[in-house]
Design a protein around this motif. Structure first.
Motif, PDB file in Angstrom:
ATOM      1  N   LEU A 239      42.894 -43.175   9.116  1.00  0.00           N
ATOM      2  CA  LEU A 239      43.494 -42.486   7.984  1.00  0.00           C
ATOM      3  C   LEU A 239      43.383 -40.985   8.198  1.00  0.00           C
ATOM      4  CD1 LEU A 239      44.734 -42.600   5.129  1.00  0.00           C
ATOM      5  CD2 LEU A 239      42.397 -42.517   4.242  1.00  0.00           C
ATOM      6  N   LEU A 240      44.505 -40.297   8.086  1.00  0.00           N
ATOM      7  CA  LEU A 240      44.511 -38.848   8.263  1.00  0.00           C
ATOM      8  C   LEU A 240      44.366 -38.135   6.924  1.00  0.00           C
ATOM      9  CD1 LEU A 240      47.450 -38.527  10.830  1.00  0.00           C
ATOM     10  CD2 LEU A 240      44.996 -38.640  11.303  1.00  0.00           C
ATOM     11  N   ILE A 241      45.181 -38.525   5.964  1.00  0.00           N
ATOM     12  CA  ILE A 241      45.204 -37.864   4.662  1.00  0.00           C
ATOM     13  C   ILE A 241      45.842 -38.791   3.657  1.00  0.00           C
ATOM     14  CG2 ILE A 241      47.443 -36.775   5.174  1.00  0.00           C
ATOM     15  CD1 ILE A 241      46.543 -34.353   3.503  1.00  0.00           C
ATOM     16  N   TYR A 242      45.467 -38.649   2.375  1.00  0.00           N
ATOM     17  CA  TYR A 242      46.212 -39.381   1.375  1.00  0.00           C
ATOM     18  C   TYR A 242      46.416 -38.552   0.113  1.00  0.00           C
ATOM     19  CZ  TYR A 242      42.099 -41.076  -1.376  1.00  0.00           C
ATOM     20  OH  TYR A 242      40.981 -41.204  -2.160  1.00  0.00           O
ATOM     21  N   PHE A 243      47.489 -38.890  -0.583  1.00  0.00           N
ATOM     22  CA  PHE A 243      47.926 -38.184  -1.787  1.00  0.00           C
ATOM     23  C   PHE A 243      47.900 -39.142  -2.983  1.00  0.00           C
ATOM     24  CE2 PHE A 243      49.847 -34.347   0.129  1.00  0.00           C
ATOM     25  CZ  PHE A 243      49.979 -34.752   1.446  1.00  0.00           C
ATOM     26  N   ASN A 244      47.619 -38.580  -4.133  1.00  0.00           N
ATOM     27  CA  ASN A 244      47.753 -39.299  -5.389  1.00  0.00           C
ATOM     28  C   ASN A 244      48.612 -38.438  -6.314  1.00  0.00           C
ATOM     29  OD1 ASN A 244      45.707 -40.011  -8.271  1.00  0.00           O
ATOM     30  ND2 ASN A 244      47.461 -41.151  -7.530  1.00  0.00           N
ATOM     31  N   ASN A 245      49.714 -38.995  -6.768  1.00  0.00           N
ATOM     32  CA  ASN A 245      50.641 -38.225  -7.605  1.00  0.00           C
ATOM     33  C   ASN A 245      50.981 -36.872  -6.979  1.00  0.00           C
ATOM     34  OD1 ASN A 245      50.884 -40.181  -9.682  1.00  0.00           O
ATOM     35  ND2 ASN A 245      48.928 -39.522 -10.538  1.00  0.00           N
ATOM     36  N   ASN A 246      51.279 -36.909  -5.693  1.00  0.00           N
ATOM     37  CA  ASN A 246      51.735 -35.759  -4.912  1.00  0.00           C
ATOM     38  C   ASN A 246      50.630 -34.756  -4.584  1.00  0.00           C
ATOM     39  OD1 ASN A 246      54.108 -37.046  -5.659  1.00  0.00           O
ATOM     40  ND2 ASN A 246      54.686 -35.476  -7.132  1.00  0.00           N
ATOM     41  N   VAL A 247      49.413 -35.005  -5.005  1.00  0.00           N
ATOM     42  CA  VAL A 247      48.310 -34.081  -4.761  1.00  0.00           C
ATOM     43  C   VAL A 247      47.435 -34.610  -3.630  1.00  0.00           C
ATOM     44  CG1 VAL A 247      46.255 -33.008  -5.751  1.00  0.00           C
ATOM     45  CG2 VAL A 247      48.294 -33.331  -7.165  1.00  0.00           C
ATOM     46  N   PRO A 248      47.126 -33.806  -2.616  1.00  0.00           N
ATOM     47  CA  PRO A 248      46.245 -34.279  -1.544  1.00  0.00           C
ATOM     48  C   PRO A 248      44.839 -34.531  -2.075  1.00  0.00           C
ATOM     49  CG  PRO A 248      46.686 -31.932  -1.292  1.00  0.00           C
ATOM     50  CD  PRO A 248      47.569 -32.406  -2.395  1.00  0.00           C
ATOM     51  N   ILE A 249      44.322 -35.717  -1.849  1.00  0.00           N
ATOM     52  CA  ILE A 249      43.012 -36.110  -2.353  1.00  0.00           C
ATOM     53  C   ILE A 249      41.935 -35.988  -1.276  1.00  0.00           C
ATOM     54  CG2 ILE A 249      41.653 -37.954  -3.398  1.00  0.00           C
ATOM     55  CD1 ILE A 249      43.869 -36.770  -5.192  1.00  0.00           C
ATOM     56  N   ASP A 250      42.245 -36.430  -0.099  1.00  0.00           N
ATOM     57  CA  ASP A 250      41.255 -36.447   0.977  1.00  0.00           C
ATOM     58  C   ASP A 250      41.957 -36.185   2.300  1.00  0.00           C
ATOM     59  OD1 ASP A 250      38.518 -38.714   1.868  1.00  0.00           O
ATOM     60  OD2 ASP A 250      39.330 -36.974   2.914  1.00  0.00           O
ATOM     61  N   ASP A 251      41.674 -35.075   2.908  1.00  0.00           N
ATOM     62  CA  ASP A 251      42.278 -34.761   4.212  1.00  0.00           C
ATOM     63  C   ASP A 251      41.210 -34.701   5.303  1.00  0.00           C
ATOM     64  OD1 ASP A 251      42.659 -31.110   3.920  1.00  0.00           O
ATOM     65  OD2 ASP A 251      40.953 -32.461   3.645  1.00  0.00           O
ATOM     66  N   SER A 252      40.096 -35.346   5.072  1.00  0.00           N
ATOM     67  CA  SER A 252      38.993 -35.280   6.035  1.00  0.00           C
ATOM     68  C   SER A 252      39.322 -35.935   7.375  1.00  0.00           C
ATOM     69  CB  SER A 252      37.736 -35.925   5.445  1.00  0.00           C
ATOM     70  OG  SER A 252      37.968 -37.275   5.121  1.00  0.00           O
ATOM     71  N   GLY A 253      40.350 -36.741   7.398  1.00  0.00           N
ATOM     72  CA  GLY A 253      40.749 -37.377   8.648  1.00  0.00           C
ATOM     73  C   GLY A 253      41.699 -36.570   9.492  1.00  0.00           C
ATOM     74  N   MET A 254      42.180 -35.481   8.954  1.00  0.00           N
ATOM     75  CA  MET A 254      43.092 -34.625   9.720  1.00  0.00           C
ATOM     76  C   MET A 254      42.306 -34.025  10.878  1.00  0.00           C
ATOM     77  SD  MET A 254      46.091 -34.651   8.260  1.00  0.00           S
ATOM     78  CE  MET A 254      47.096 -33.232   7.827  1.00  0.00           C
ATOM     79  N   PRO A 255      42.765 -34.246  12.102  1.00  0.00           N
ATOM     80  CA  PRO A 255      41.957 -33.871  13.261  1.00  0.00           C
ATOM     81  C   PRO A 255      41.660 -32.386  13.376  1.00  0.00           C
ATOM     82  CG  PRO A 255      44.096 -34.770  13.927  1.00  0.00           C
ATOM     83  CD  PRO A 255      44.012 -34.934  12.481  1.00  0.00           C
ATOM     84  N   GLU A 256      42.594 -31.550  13.088  1.00  0.00           N
ATOM     85  CA  GLU A 256      42.369 -30.113  13.212  1.00  0.00           C
ATOM     86  C   GLU A 256      43.478 -29.350  12.514  1.00  0.00           C
ATOM     87  OE1 GLU A 256      43.265 -29.162  17.631  1.00  0.00           O
ATOM     88  OE2 GLU A 256      42.558 -31.229  17.585  1.00  0.00           O
ATOM     89  N   ASP A 257      43.336 -28.037  12.549  1.00  0.00           N
ATOM     90  CA  ASP A 257      44.270 -27.203  11.798  1.00  0.00           C
ATOM     91  C   ASP A 257      45.708 -27.304  12.270  1.00  0.00           C
ATOM     92  OD1 ASP A 257      41.879 -24.478  11.302  1.00  0.00           O
ATOM     93  OD2 ASP A 257      42.141 -26.421  10.334  1.00  0.00           O
ATOM     94  N   ARG A 258      45.919 -27.871  13.410  1.00  0.00           N
ATOM     95  CA  ARG A 258      47.290 -28.018  13.901  1.00  0.00           C
ATOM     96  C   ARG A 258      48.070 -29.033  13.064  1.00  0.00           C
ATOM     97  NH1 ARG A 258      47.995 -30.423  18.133  1.00  0.00           N
ATOM     98  NH2 ARG A 258      45.968 -31.420  18.438  1.00  0.00           N
TER      99      ARG A 258
END
Lengths: 114, 114
Positions: free
Chosen positions: B45-64
């Motif tokens: 899991l990279l990121i997930y949204f709830n009602n269009n709002v990002p809730i958890d982006d801790s899986g995003m590998p890096e700023d790219r």
């Protein structure tokens, strides 16, 4: 974080037999557990959900068990058919409470031979 | 409903280029997830949204990596600049109410960075 282990070796089985897949997890016991099927080149497709207070769940030829003491779920395909050949993934919420962030196991590939 | 729709299905790009992956969730679903699948790391899991709002982006590998959801029917995952190690299949999934409900996955985008 939750760690999920599924047998990475492919399971070869004869048509008509029962395939049994294992999903083991570490750390906390989740409020529920899900099983998905994934065919090559396609996204996972939901099959079954079992909650922590349910010992067993059935859907047609599929049966799932959930043992919170052993920290294990078993997935059975009875009377297997070649069309059941696919990769099967188990998934658990990443937090103890029923949450939205699913962690997936690596999947077990099943090959049913006619 | 046509299900979760992702585009493009395949993308080949050169290292250093910007890549944008697109997703249209199932109408009425209020959770949207971006996953990445590789042989080595499985489905993450990279990121997930709830009602269009990002809730958890801790899986995003890096700023790219960045993701947006400007409205309930559209989300993008952008990689800039892309690197060969970003090569993977990227899945978008959506669900209703989150929690112990099934996630519906798109067909995925196979990204190859050369």
């Amino acid at each position: 974080s939750q760690k999920i282990e599924q047998n990475s070796e492919a399971l070869n089985i004869q048509e008509g037999k029962t395939a049994t897949l294992t999903c083991n997890y570490t750390n906390y016991s989740p409020a529920y557990l899900q099983w998905y099927r994934q065919d090559p080149g396609r996204g996972p497709v939901f099959l079954l959900l079992i909650r922590e207070n349910e010992k067993e769940k059935r859907k047609e030829r599929l049966k799932v068990t959930f043992d919170t003491t052993l920290k294990q779920s078993l997935f059975h395909i009875t009377a297997s058919q070649p069309a059941d050949s696919a990769t099967y993934l188990c998934a658990l919420p990443s937090k103890r409470a029923a949450g939205n962030k699913l962690t997936f196991g690596g999947g077990t590939r099943v090959l049913v031979k006619p | 409903d046509a299900g979760v729709i992702q585009s493009p299905r395949h993308e080949v790009t050169e290292m250093g280029q910007e890549v944008t992956l697109r997703c249209k969730p199932i109408s009425g679903h209020d959770y949207l997830f971006w996953y990445r699948q590789t042989m080595m790391r499985g489905l993450e899991l990279l990121i997930y949204f709830n009602n269009n709002v990002p809730i958890d982006d801790s899986g995003m590998p890096e700023d790219r990596f960045s993701a947006k959801m400007p409205n309930a029917s559209f989300s993008t995952l952008k990689i800039q600049p892309s690197e060969p190690r970003d090569s993977a299949v990227y899945f978008c999934a959506s669900s209703f109410l989150g929690g112990p409900t099934e996630a519906f996955f798109g067909q995925g985008t196979r990204l190859t960075v050369v």
